[in-house]
Design a protein around this motif. Structure first.
Motif, PDB file in Angstrom:
ATOM      1  N   GLU A   1       0.843  -1.195   0.000  1.00 49.32           N
ATOM      2  CA  GLU A   1       0.000   0.000   0.000  1.00 49.32           C
ATOM      3  C   GLU A   1       0.885   1.255   0.000  1.00 49.32           C
ATOM      4  N   ALA A   2       0.279   2.377  -0.391  1.00 53.61           N
ATOM      5  CA  ALA A   2       1.007   3.660  -0.415  1.00 53.61           C
ATOM      6  C   ALA A   2       1.516   4.027   0.975  1.00 53.61           C
ATOM      7  N   SER A   3       0.748   3.663   2.017  1.00 57.80           N
ATOM      8  CA  SER A   3       1.157   3.992   3.392  1.00 57.80           C
ATOM      9  C   SER A   3       2.447   3.255   3.769  1.00 57.80           C
ATOM     10  N   THR A   4       2.642   2.042   3.234  1.00 56.29           N
ATOM     11  CA  THR A   4       3.875   1.291   3.504  1.00 56.29           C
ATOM     12  C   THR A   4       5.064   1.951   2.828  1.00 56.29           C
ATOM     13  N   ILE A   5       4.862   2.399   1.602  1.00 54.66           N
ATOM     14  CA  ILE A   5       5.932   3.125   0.887  1.00 54.66           C
ATOM     15  C   ILE A   5       6.264   4.419   1.623  1.00 54.66           C
ATOM     16  N   ASP A   6       5.251   5.091   2.155  1.00 55.49           N
ATOM     17  CA  ASP A   6       5.489   6.313   2.942  1.00 55.49           C
ATOM     18  C   ASP A   6       6.430   6.036   4.105  1.00 55.49           C
ATOM     19  N   LEU A   7       6.184   4.933   4.812  1.00 56.39           N
ATOM     20  CA  LEU A   7       7.019   4.581   5.963  1.00 56.39           C
ATOM     21  C   LEU A   7       8.466   4.336   5.544  1.00 56.39           C
ATOM     22  N   LEU A   8       8.640   3.575   4.459  1.00 52.39           N
ATOM     23  CA  LEU A   8       9.995   3.260   3.999  1.00 52.39           C
ATOM     24  C   LEU A   8      10.721   4.502   3.517  1.00 52.39           C
ATOM     25  N   VAL A   9      10.047   5.292   2.688  1.00 53.70           N
ATOM     26  CA  VAL A   9      10.667   6.514   2.140  1.00 53.70           C
ATOM     27  C   VAL A   9      10.996   7.486   3.264  1.00 53.70           C
ATOM     28  N   GLY A  10      10.040   7.652   4.197  1.00 48.76           N
ATOM     29  CA  GLY A  10      10.279   8.570   5.321  1.00 48.76           C
ATOM     30  C   GLY A  10      11.427   8.098   6.191  1.00 48.76           C
ATOM     31  N   GLY A  11      11.477   6.782   6.463  1.00 52.66           N
ATOM     32  CA  GLY A  11      12.559   6.238   7.293  1.00 52.66           C
ATOM     33  C   GLY A  11      13.916   6.389   6.642  1.00 52.66           C
ATOM     34  N   LEU A  12      14.001   6.145   5.341  1.00 52.51           N
ATOM     35  CA  LEU A  12      15.277   6.272   4.628  1.00 52.51           C
ATOM     36  C   LEU A  12      15.734   7.723   4.541  1.00 52.51           C
ATOM     37  N   CYS A  13      14.795   8.620   4.270  1.00 55.88           N
ATOM     38  CA  CYS A  13      15.151  10.043   4.190  1.00 55.88           C
ATOM     39  C   CYS A  13      15.648  10.558   5.543  1.00 55.88           C
ATOM     40  N   GLU A  14      15.025  10.056   6.612  1.00 62.68           N
ATOM     41  CA  GLU A  14      15.458  10.456   7.956  1.00 62.68           C
ATOM     42  C   GLU A  14      16.886   9.983   8.236  1.00 62.68           C
ATOM     43  N   LYS A  15      17.269   8.842   7.619  1.00 61.61           N
ATOM     44  CA  LYS A  15      18.628   8.309   7.777  1.00 61.61           C
ATOM     45  C   LYS A  15      19.578   8.864   6.716  1.00 61.61           C
ATOM     46  N   LYS A  16      19.101   9.899   5.978  1.00 63.55           N
ATOM     47  CA  LYS A  16      19.911  10.547   4.924  1.00 63.55           C
ATOM     48  C   LYS A  16      20.212   9.592   3.765  1.00 63.55           C
ATOM     49  N   LYS A  17      19.341   8.611   3.535  1.00 68.45           N
ATOM     50  CA  LYS A  17      19.516   7.670   2.432  1.00 68.45           C
ATOM     51  C   LYS A  17      18.494   7.978   1.343  1.00 68.45           C
ATOM     52  N   VAL A  18      18.596   9.201   0.809  1.00 66.47           N
ATOM     53  CA  VAL A  18      17.605   9.688  -0.153  1.00 66.47           C
ATOM     54  C   VAL A  18      17.652   8.889  -1.449  1.00 66.47           C
ATOM     55  N   ALA A  19      18.846   8.528  -1.896  1.00 69.44           N
ATOM     56  CA  ALA A  19      18.974   7.767  -3.147  1.00 69.44           C
ATOM     57  C   ALA A  19      18.228   6.432  -3.049  1.00 69.44           C
ATOM     58  N   GLU A  20      18.374   5.754  -1.896  1.00 70.39           N
ATOM     59  CA  GLU A  20      17.662   4.485  -1.706  1.00 70.39           C
ATOM     60  C   GLU A  20      16.151   4.710  -1.664  1.00 70.39           C
TER      61      GLU A  20
END
Length: 491
Positions: free
Chosen positions: A383-402
């Motif tokens: 679901e889109a909400s799951t992608i939100d969690l992953l994208v938000g978590g990676l961006c918070e860890k400065k892993k924007v490319a991932e």
């Protein structure tokens, strides 16, 4: 209880015989001399001619006479009741060739004959056809009128009690909720209770289309539940008895409407009626408790279910795993997952989404990514909400490319619709890294998906350009943001 009562109430001779009732049909013991000539001729053709020739002879006969009335059809069908398949073929033959202007009585005759032979599917098909026919009667009174005719013709056709259940089920399939309720009330006023399965279907439909409290009101009406009735009084009273499926429909309706307290109320009432909950019952209760954050009570119910020897299904496992993930107890979630797999259950898309949520909650994004990759291997679509969690978590860890790669993979699925949150996380991450061109391109894609830039997006760009010392772009964006806010306020 229903069948003997039905025999006593419905099969007793009617006090008033209407002229178009089946009471003046030829009885089983009638001689051929008692039958109208057209009836005798057609019965003879149907019963004594070879199957290949009978229909051509009938077509020729009925085309020339053109005198087959609904009463004639009913008399013919009545004499074919020992061969219901032939009676059904004759009914369709008259319909397709327009040899008879059927009415409610002729429809009722063939329905009773089929029900008497336990041919439920074709009987219900004819009921549905009658209920949707504008020729037979006014649709607003169709179900009740149909019941009256079925009752009048019941005795002569020696029908089966479940014919009335078929009528109720057909009404439900056609979303004639009021008609279904009225039929149940009329039957119960005669001391007849429809089958429990039929009552449960009615409660389910009312809960779905009229709301859970309307479904509960019908439940109490059908099963006679009273507020102050003790468990002993419930067991002692003679009436329709709900089963576990009745309560499951009730609880599911409340859960669907977000009435969590009422789910627990229905659970307690189930115990009062002496009904033993099954796996589905526990799944709804677990979902309710987990949604309310009552994880300790959910765990207690989980253990109680297993102690009763009820094997949890995948839905129950997913519910309890999701409950523990929601509070960040990822170790307990993993433990239950292992238990599920050892018992032969397989994780579903929902299972893995719960785990991603749990890992993200405790800040373990790397483990969440591993679960996501497992989802992709299994061709699950998050679901889109799951992608939100992953994208938000990676961006918070400065892993924007991932995070961008996660988004690109998800976008390959044409049915995937990203939320504005993922775009916000990515744009903010790109702006923090000073990648303004990439951020602008992503914002253009965001606009193409129908998401207007909000203050968070403007803030990310303003801060990014400030870091780069581009004061001109900062001023332009501040002005643009101010105008956009003013326009929103005016609207």
């Amino acid at each position: 209880m229903a069948a003997p009562t039905l025999k006593r109430v419905l099969l007793s001779p009617p006090k008033l015989i209407k002229p178009n009732s089946l009471s003046y049909f030829s009885s089983q013991s009638s001689t051929s001399a008692d039958k109208p000539p057209i009836v005798s001729t057609v019965v003879s053709l149907l019963t004594h001619h070879r199957s290949k020739s009978r229909w051509n002879h009938l077509r020729s006969l009925l085309s020339s006479t053109n005198t087959l009335t609904p009463v004639h059809f009913s008399q013919i069908a009545f004499h074919l009741k020992s061969n219901p398949h032939l009676a059904l073929r004759f009914f369709h033959f008259t319909l397709h060739n327009s040899f008879c202007s059927h009415n409610l009585y002729s429809y009722s005759t063939i329905i009773h004959i089929l029900s008497r032979a336990r041919l439920k599917s074709p009987a219900q098909s004819i009921i549905r056809a009658a209920l949707t026919s504008p020729v037979l009667f006014d649709r607003s009174i169709a179900p009740v009128k149909f019941l009256e005719v079925l009752v009048k013709t019941y005795r002569e056709c020696d029908s089966a009690p479940f014919v009335f259940d078929l009528l109720i089920k057909s009404c439900l399939e056609l979303k004639k909720i009021d008609g279904s309720i009225e039929i149940v009330r009329m039957l119960r006023s005669r001391g007849i209770n429809p089958q429990i399965k039929t009552c449960n279907s009615l409660i389910c439909s009312v809960s779905r289309y009229r709301g859970s409290y309307a479904g509960y009101g019908l439940f109490r009406e059908v099963f006679g539940s009273k507020d102050n009735e003790t468990e002993e009084e419930v067991k002692r009273n003679v009436r329709a008895r709900p089963n576990v499926h009745s309560f499951n429909e009730l609880m599911m309706g409340f859960y669907r409407d977000g009435e969590m307290e009422m789910v627990e109320e229905a659970w307690n009432e189930m115990e009062r009626f002496g009904c033993v909950p099954n796996g589905f019952s526990y799944s709804v209760l677990l979902a309710t408790l987990c949604e309310e954050g009552k994880i300790k009570e959910a765990e207690k119910s989980w253990e109680e279910m297993r102690a009763r020897g009820i094997k949890p299904d995948v839905a129950a496992y997913n519910t309890i795993i999701g409950g523990f993930c929601k509070i960040g107890d990822i170790e307990k979630s993993e433990e239950i997952l292992r238990e599920m797999e050892l018992s032969g259950g397989e994780s579903t898309c929902v299972t893995l989404e719960h785990l991603i949520n749990g890992y993200c909650r405790v800040g373990d994004v790397d483990s969440a990514i591993l679960v996501y990759k497992d989802m992709c291997r299994k061709d699950f679509r998050p679901e889109a909400s799951t992608i939100d969690l992953l994208v938000g978590g990676l961006c918070e860890k400065k892993k924007v490319a991932e995070a961008l790669e996660i988004m690109r993979i998800a976008m390959r699925n044409v049915s995937f619709h990203p939320s504005g949150k993922s775009y916000e996380f990515l744009i903010n991450g790109l702006c923090e890294d000073g990648k303004m061109e990439e951020a602008l391109k992503l914002q253009a894609k965001m606009a193409g998906k129908g998401f207007e830039p909000n203050p968070k997006i403007y803030g990310a760009f303003i801060e990014g350009y400030m870091k780069l010392g581009n004061e001109e772009m900062v001023a332009i964006l501040i002005k643009e943001m101010s105008e956009a806010q003013k326009q929103q306020e005016e609207n």
